[in-house]
Design an enzyme around this catalytic site. Structure first.
Site, mmCIF file in Angstrom:
data_model
loop_
_atom_site.group_PDB
_atom_site.id
_atom_site.type_symbol
_atom_site.label_atom_id
_atom_site.label_comp_id
_atom_site.label_asym_id
_atom_site.label_seq_id
_atom_site.Cartn_x
_atom_site.Cartn_y
_atom_site.Cartn_z
ATOM 1 N N SER A 144 -8.285 2.221 -5.098
ATOM 2 C CA SER A 144 -9.122 1.557 -6.103
ATOM 3 C C SER A 144 -10.495 2.228 -6.091
ATOM 4 O O SER A 144 -10.870 2.848 -5.083
ATOM 5 C CB SER A 144 -9.260 0.074 -5.711
ATOM 6 O OG SER A 144 -10.390 -0.495 -6.321
ATOM 7 N N TYR A 191 -11.391 -6.832 0.168
ATOM 8 C CA TYR A 191 -10.621 -5.986 -0.757
ATOM 9 C C TYR A 191 -11.177 -4.566 -0.738
ATOM 10 O O TYR A 191 -10.437 -3.595 -0.570
ATOM 11 C CB TYR A 191 -10.666 -6.572 -2.176
ATOM 12 C CG TYR A 191 -9.884 -5.756 -3.183
ATOM 13 C CD1 TYR A 191 -8.500 -5.895 -3.301
ATOM 14 C CD2 TYR A 191 -10.520 -4.828 -4.008
ATOM 15 C CE1 TYR A 191 -7.773 -5.139 -4.216
ATOM 16 C CE2 TYR A 191 -9.801 -4.070 -4.922
ATOM 17 C CZ TYR A 191 -8.435 -4.232 -5.026
ATOM 18 O OH TYR A 191 -7.724 -3.478 -5.935
HETATM 19 P P1 NDP Z 1 -1.054 -7.979 -9.470
HETATM 20 O O1 NDP Z 1 -1.813 -9.063 -8.804
HETATM 21 O O2 NDP Z 1 -0.783 -8.068 -10.914
HETATM 22 O O3 NDP Z 1 0.315 -7.697 -8.703
HETATM 23 C C1 NDP Z 1 0.324 -7.575 -7.315
HETATM 24 C C2 NDP Z 1 1.713 -7.653 -6.807
HETATM 25 O O4 NDP Z 1 1.674 -7.708 -5.360
HETATM 26 C C3 NDP Z 1 2.423 -8.931 -7.267
HETATM 27 O O5 NDP Z 1 3.773 -8.653 -7.546
HETATM 28 C C4 NDP Z 1 2.296 -9.828 -6.042
HETATM 29 O O6 NDP Z 1 3.290 -10.818 -5.922
HETATM 30 C C5 NDP Z 1 2.433 -8.813 -4.919
HETATM 31 N N1 NDP Z 1 1.958 -9.410 -3.685
HETATM 32 C C6 NDP Z 1 0.775 -10.003 -3.440
HETATM 33 N N2 NDP Z 1 0.760 -10.547 -2.218
HETATM 34 C C7 NDP Z 1 1.963 -10.278 -1.658
HETATM 35 C C8 NDP Z 1 2.576 -10.602 -0.417
HETATM 36 N N3 NDP Z 1 1.934 -11.330 0.509
HETATM 37 N N4 NDP Z 1 3.823 -10.180 -0.177
HETATM 38 C C9 NDP Z 1 4.506 -9.487 -1.119
HETATM 39 N N5 NDP Z 1 4.004 -9.158 -2.328
HETATM 40 C C10 NDP Z 1 2.738 -9.558 -2.591
HETATM 41 O O7 NDP Z 1 -1.903 -6.650 -9.163
HETATM 42 P P2 NDP Z 1 -1.941 -5.242 -9.925
HETATM 43 O O8 NDP Z 1 -0.623 -4.912 -10.469
HETATM 44 O O9 NDP Z 1 -3.137 -5.241 -10.778
HETATM 45 O O10 NDP Z 1 -2.271 -4.279 -8.683
HETATM 46 C C11 NDP Z 1 -1.353 -3.353 -8.140
HETATM 47 C C12 NDP Z 1 -2.117 -2.397 -7.264
HETATM 48 O O11 NDP Z 1 -3.075 -1.676 -8.030
HETATM 49 C C13 NDP Z 1 -2.898 -3.081 -6.148
HETATM 50 O O12 NDP Z 1 -2.817 -2.295 -4.978
HETATM 51 C C14 NDP Z 1 -4.322 -3.107 -6.670
HETATM 52 O O13 NDP Z 1 -5.252 -3.145 -5.626
HETATM 53 C C15 NDP Z 1 -4.360 -1.796 -7.435
HETATM 54 N N6 NDP Z 1 -5.394 -1.712 -8.464
HETATM 55 C C16 NDP Z 1 -5.277 -2.468 -9.612
HETATM 56 C C17 NDP Z 1 -6.235 -2.346 -10.592
HETATM 57 C C18 NDP Z 1 -6.161 -3.135 -11.868
HETATM 58 O O14 NDP Z 1 -7.076 -3.042 -12.693
HETATM 59 N N7 NDP Z 1 -5.105 -3.901 -12.110
HETATM 60 C C19 NDP Z 1 -7.395 -1.447 -10.448
HETATM 61 C C20 NDP Z 1 -7.418 -0.707 -9.218
HETATM 62 C C21 NDP Z 1 -6.438 -0.850 -8.266
HETATM 63 P P3 NDP Z 1 3.098 -12.228 -6.692
HETATM 64 O O15 NDP Z 1 3.447 -11.911 -8.119
HETATM 65 O O16 NDP Z 1 4.058 -13.105 -6.004
HETATM 66 O O17 NDP Z 1 1.672 -12.644 -6.519
#
Ligand code: NDP
Length: 249
Positions: A151, A164
């Protein structure tokens, strides 16, 4: 513009964490569209089942669902997961570390330790554990890919984003350290990707006042994710990508 062949990921077994929602869900569906056999790891069974149903309708190998809470599972569960993948597939051709949680956005002096622990557990400790136990399977691939999701706040600290931001710094270090260890000892290509602002649940939680339509959808990232997961990124070991990169000249 990267133009991947239809069978780019054929014969590749790829595990995606956080495959039930957001970028991970889109990546899993896209990897399957390009022929990969998916292991869908996530926290909520129903979300994984919905992705499973979508992939099952495609002319591609059936995926496998792994309900797995990266915050709550003990070390032994990670070891058992590796054993099960070894039994079922015998190797792993790709591991996309995608799952993360945002945690609260408050000053450090108000940051609750239980929140700090939860964010660190999901965003860095679980990534260490998965990498530790799955590396042997990635090494069995002829052309393995280990992809870390970073990120902008892992490159420059963001006030009030606490664990984070710091977890993404640590992830950057882990990616570089593992890349260094694997440099001359395996075929595994290690990369990091910063997806940048993307229309997901996490983005919406971080910027509640923003119009979601002003942010790119996860589908826009998929050429880059396909490039990183497939054979064309063979020479990208230890590289860091962001969504703005013109990555495939
Ligand atoms: P979301 O919150 O939309 O999705 C995250 C996913 O991770 C969900 O499927 C969630 O499951 C899962 N997750 C969270 N906690 C756990 C856990 N304890 N065990 C298993 N699975 C878990 O996030 P994004 O898609 O936006 O983010 C994806 C990646 O991209 C991350 O690493 C984020 O830091 C990075 N990122 C995103 C940006 C953005 O603008 N979206 C910008 C920069 C980086 P559940 O659905 O059950 O919560």
């Amino acid at each position: 513009m990267y133009n991947p062949g239809k069978n780019l990921l054929e014969n590749r077994v790829i595990l995606v964490t956080g495959a039930g929602d957001g970028i991970g869900k889109q990546a899993a569906i896209t990897f399957a569209e390009f022929g990969a056999e998916l292991i869908l790891l996530g926290r909520k069974q129903e979300k994984l089942e919905s992705v499973y149903d979508m992939i099952s309708k495609m002319d591609t190998p059936k995926p496998c669902i792994v309900p797995f809470d990266l915050e709550l599972c003990e070390e032994i569960a990670y070891s058992r997961l590796a054993t099960k993948i070894q039994e079922d597939y015998g190797r792993l051709d790709g591991l996309l570390h995608n799952a993360a949680i945002l945690g609260p956005r408050v000053p450090i002096e108000n940051y609750a330790y239980k929140d700090w622990e939860a964010v660190m557990q999901v965003n860095i400790n679980s990534v260490f554990l998965l990498t530790k136990f799955l590396l042997a399977l990635l090494k069995k691939s002829d052309d393995g890919r280990l992809i870390f999701t970073n990120s902008g706040v892992g490159q420059k600290p963001r006030a009030y984003w606490g664990a984070y931001s710091i977890s993404k710094y640590a992830l950057n270090g882990l990616a570089k350290l593992v890349a260094d260890e694997l440099e001359n000892t395996s075929n595994v290509v290690v990369t990091s990707v910063n997806p940048g602002a993307t229309r997901t649940k996490m983005r919406n939680a971080a910027y509640p006042g923003e119009n979601p339509d002003s942010v790119k959808p996860a589908t826009n990232l998929m050429p880059l994710y396909l490039y990183l997961a497939g054979p064309d990124s063979r020479n990208e070991h230890n590289s860091f990508f962001s969504s703005e990169d013109d990555f495939s000249k």
